[in-house]
Write a protein that holds these residues in place. Structure first.
Motif, mmCIF file in Angstrom:
data_model
loop_
_atom_site.group_PDB
_atom_site.id
_atom_site.type_symbol
_atom_site.label_atom_id
_atom_site.label_comp_id
_atom_site.label_asym_id
_atom_site.label_seq_id
_atom_site.Cartn_x
_atom_site.Cartn_y
_atom_site.Cartn_z
ATOM 1 N N SER A 252 0.775 -1.219 0.100
ATOM 2 C CA SER A 252 0.052 -0.116 0.144
ATOM 3 C C SER A 252 0.706 1.206 -0.175
ATOM 4 N N PHE A 253 0.116 2.279 -0.324
ATOM 5 C CA PHE A 253 1.015 3.675 -0.256
ATOM 6 C C PHE A 253 0.839 3.898 1.065
ATOM 7 N N ALA A 254 2.219 4.101 1.700
ATOM 8 C CA ALA A 254 2.441 4.470 3.219
ATOM 9 C C ALA A 254 1.572 5.595 3.630
ATOM 10 N N ALA A 255 0.771 5.382 4.791
ATOM 11 C CA ALA A 255 -0.146 6.367 5.236
ATOM 12 C C ALA A 255 0.747 7.639 5.882
ATOM 13 N N SER A 256 1.945 7.154 6.422
ATOM 14 C CA SER A 256 2.752 8.075 7.312
ATOM 15 C C SER A 256 3.995 7.679 7.195
ATOM 16 N N LEU A 257 4.808 8.269 6.789
ATOM 17 C CA LEU A 257 6.479 8.164 6.666
ATOM 18 C C LEU A 257 7.001 9.057 7.736
ATOM 19 N N THR A 258 6.456 9.356 8.912
ATOM 20 C CA THR A 258 6.745 10.107 9.884
ATOM 21 C C THR A 258 7.368 9.109 10.936
ATOM 22 N N THR A 259 8.820 9.330 11.232
ATOM 23 C CA THR A 259 9.178 8.371 12.199
ATOM 24 C C THR A 259 8.863 8.844 13.614
ATOM 25 N N VAL A 260 8.349 7.983 14.468
ATOM 26 C CA VAL A 260 8.173 8.066 15.824
ATOM 27 C C VAL A 260 8.580 7.090 16.769
ATOM 28 N N SER A 261 9.378 7.515 17.618
ATOM 29 C CA SER A 261 10.203 6.844 18.502
ATOM 30 C C SER A 261 9.476 6.151 19.545
ATOM 31 N N ALA A 262 9.590 5.001 19.616
ATOM 32 C CA ALA A 262 8.917 4.386 20.971
ATOM 33 C C ALA A 262 9.971 4.684 22.079
ATOM 34 N N LYS A 263 9.413 4.841 23.217
ATOM 35 C CA LYS A 263 10.036 5.135 24.680
ATOM 36 C C LYS A 263 10.182 3.687 25.300
ATOM 37 N N GLY A 264 11.317 3.742 25.923
ATOM 38 C CA GLY A 264 11.661 2.508 26.692
ATOM 39 C C GLY A 264 10.599 2.327 27.695
ATOM 40 N N ARG A 265 10.694 1.037 28.062
ATOM 41 C CA ARG A 265 9.503 0.462 29.080
ATOM 42 C C ARG A 265 10.223 -0.165 30.052
ATOM 43 N N GLU A 266 9.568 0.109 31.217
ATOM 44 C CA GLU A 266 9.861 -0.446 32.476
ATOM 45 C C GLU A 266 9.366 -1.683 32.904
ATOM 46 N N HIS A 267 10.232 -2.782 32.858
ATOM 47 C CA HIS A 267 9.696 -4.015 33.026
ATOM 48 C C HIS A 267 9.886 -4.502 34.527
ATOM 49 N N PRO A 268 8.803 -5.140 35.162
ATOM 50 C CA PRO A 268 9.023 -5.714 36.338
ATOM 51 C C PRO A 268 9.807 -7.011 36.267
ATOM 52 N N LEU B 106 17.190 -2.678 24.686
ATOM 53 C CA LEU B 106 17.948 -3.873 23.771
ATOM 54 C C LEU B 106 19.058 -4.390 24.857
ATOM 55 N N ALA B 107 19.628 -3.483 25.704
ATOM 56 C CA ALA B 107 20.518 -4.026 26.671
ATOM 57 C C ALA B 107 19.973 -5.138 27.708
ATOM 58 N N VAL B 108 18.776 -5.117 27.938
ATOM 59 C CA VAL B 108 18.097 -6.032 28.746
ATOM 60 C C VAL B 108 17.168 -6.906 28.033
ATOM 61 N N CYS B 109 17.123 -6.936 26.712
ATOM 62 C CA CYS B 109 16.177 -7.615 25.989
ATOM 63 C C CYS B 109 16.246 -9.080 25.997
ATOM 64 N N ASP B 110 14.972 -9.812 26.040
ATOM 65 C CA ASP B 110 15.067 -11.087 26.000
ATOM 66 C C ASP B 110 14.778 -11.714 24.589
ATOM 67 N N VAL B 111 13.693 -11.009 23.949
ATOM 68 C CA VAL B 111 13.273 -11.589 22.570
ATOM 69 C C VAL B 111 12.944 -10.487 21.811
ATOM 70 N N PRO C 221 22.956 -8.579 23.263
ATOM 71 C CA PRO C 221 23.585 -10.117 22.921
ATOM 72 C C PRO C 221 22.827 -11.180 23.638
ATOM 73 N N ASN C 222 21.945 -10.862 24.706
ATOM 74 C CA ASN C 222 21.237 -12.127 25.314
ATOM 75 C C ASN C 222 20.008 -12.296 24.596
ATOM 76 N N ALA C 223 19.391 -11.671 23.738
ATOM 77 C CA ALA C 223 18.145 -11.672 23.113
ATOM 78 C C ALA C 223 17.995 -12.660 22.069
#
Length: 410
Positions: free
Chosen positions: A22-38, A109-114, A221-223
């Motif tokens: 499809s023609f992309a509806a938006s080409l604006t980059t929006v960065s996700a914020k890091g999330r705190e995981h218990p 990414l530093a603490v990412c599992d998957v 490295p651990n993901a």
């Protein structure tokens, strides 16, 4: 530009049978914020384009959490966590590389599992849009395509995208007008059936994918990394699917089935055999032509199922087995199990008939399990089996059922 030009262009595109995305509806980059995981919760990050972001589904908003029906959200639910969403509508492999080198995802990414990655479709889409618009500019000036890079050009792209997604009808035309449509269709078909630019884009993707993978392994490295290949949303439409498949198969050569550093999630195959995109054509309905190639809800579910199956395959323990089973006046049930090394323990299941409904009796981490449970009635026969389990970050994976043994409770 004439008021009906966007519909005219959509109709020519349909006749050409060459849309690949499809023609992309938006080409604006929006960065996700890091999330705190218990503590103890899986850290999951999703990278990619509009497919990974859940574009077009209810609840989609750029840069926010993926919609509940998206494969990203379904995988997060399986992992009993929430995802860090770094998927951006309109991103191609170059954009993904830039996002990774910018450092915006480093903390996650530093603490990412998957990690899941869905990228590559726009490596073909964006050049395709340019080729399409240039064709109309050079060969059909009556359509008055705005100059590339202008706000009017971007507006036309978005208008056409909305019409392709929301549906449109073929216009009522005279024979001479239809003849012109088919002439444009044939010219575009010739231009795109063996296009050097699209071949080059497909060939260049392999190196870009390796760069993305290297960055992900360096920063996480651990993901575990699960990578989808590219599906053909037009597989079930004559000629559209054939032309799209030419370039999609070329770009899919970059993905390896037995790659040592990631698990391939083959989405190409199910989309070939099932209608899992939002593409549908019903000329008996008003606005019955929908060429939006994003996954339908069923398509997202299919992608999620393949990923969760791969997670299960990676972590499911080998089967446990019942070594001996006995009953005595002191203990209604004594079970000795053979437990595989990659299991945390096993569940004991019982039923009143061999092919009946098995219920959970208990969990055990010991090779010898003993019970005086009131669930087991004296003098009654039961069928017993066990299944191994393994728990990783709050997710429990179960092995296949063991052999079944029959015992009469004393």
């Amino acid at each position: 530009m004439k008021t009906n030009n966007k519909q005219t262009i959509c109709s020519v595109i349909l006749l050409v049978c060459l849309l690949t995305a499809s023609f992309a509806a938006s080409l604006t980059t929006v960065s996700a914020k890091g999330r705190e995981h218990p503590d103890g919760q899986t850290v999951y990050a999703a990278f990619g384009d509009s497919i990974a972001a859940g574009y077009g589904l209810n609840g989609y908003h750029p840069g926010q959490e993926a919609p509940a029906d998206s494969y990203q959200a379904l995988v997060a639910e399986f992992l009993q966590t929430q995802s860090c969403n770094y998927a951006v509508t309109g991103d191609n492999s170059d954009d993904c590389i830039q996002a990774l080198t910018s450092g915006e995802a480093d903390s996650c990414l530093a603490v990412c599992d998957v990690i899941t990655l869905s990228i590559g479709s726009n490596d073909l889409l964006l050049p395709f849009i340019d080729i399409l618009m240039q064709h109309f500019t050079q060969n059909a000036p009556e359509y008055a395509i705005p100059e590339e890079g202008t706000p009017e050009y971007a507006a036309l792209q978005q208008e056409i995208e909305e019409q392709l997604k929301n549906g449109f009808s073929l216009p009522q035309l005279g024979l001479s007008q239809w003849a012109d449509y088919y002439k444009q269709a044939e010219a575009l078909l010739t231009e795109l059936s063996d296009n050097a630019t699209l071949h080059a884009q497909a060939a260049a993707f392999a190196q870009k994918l390796q760069t993305i993978l290297s960055l992900l392994h360096e920063k996480a490295p651990n993901a575990e990394l699960y990578v989808t290949n590219i599906y053909n949303p037009f597989a079930h439409l004559p000629k559209i699917g054939e032309l799209a498949d030419l370039y999609i198969q070329e770009i899919n050569l970059a993905f390896l089935k037995d790659a040592p550093d990631y698990t391939l999630i083959d989405v190409y195959t199910p989309f070939q055999s099932q209608e899992l995109s939002n593409v549908r054509i019903d000329l008996t309905e008003p606005n019955g032509i929908h060429l939006d190639p994003h996954p339908s809800i069923q398509g997202h579910q299919a992608i999620a199922n393949i990923i969760t199956d791969a997670l299960n395959e990676a972590h499911t323990p080998k089967a446990a087995s019942i070594k001996t089973l006995s009953s005595s006046s002191k203990k209604k049930l004594t079970l000795k199990a053979t437990l595989p090394a990659n299991a945390d323990g096993y569940e004991v299941l019982y039923a009143t008939s061999k092919d009946g409904t098995y219920k959970k009796l208990a969990k055990s981490e010991k090779k010898v399990y003993q019970s005086h449970s009131s669930k087991l009635k004296k003098g009654k026969a039961y069928f017993i089996k066990i299944r191994s389990y393994r728990t990783i970050k709050q997710v429990t994976y179960y092995g296949t059922d063991s052999n079944i043994k029959k015992i009469k409770i004393k």
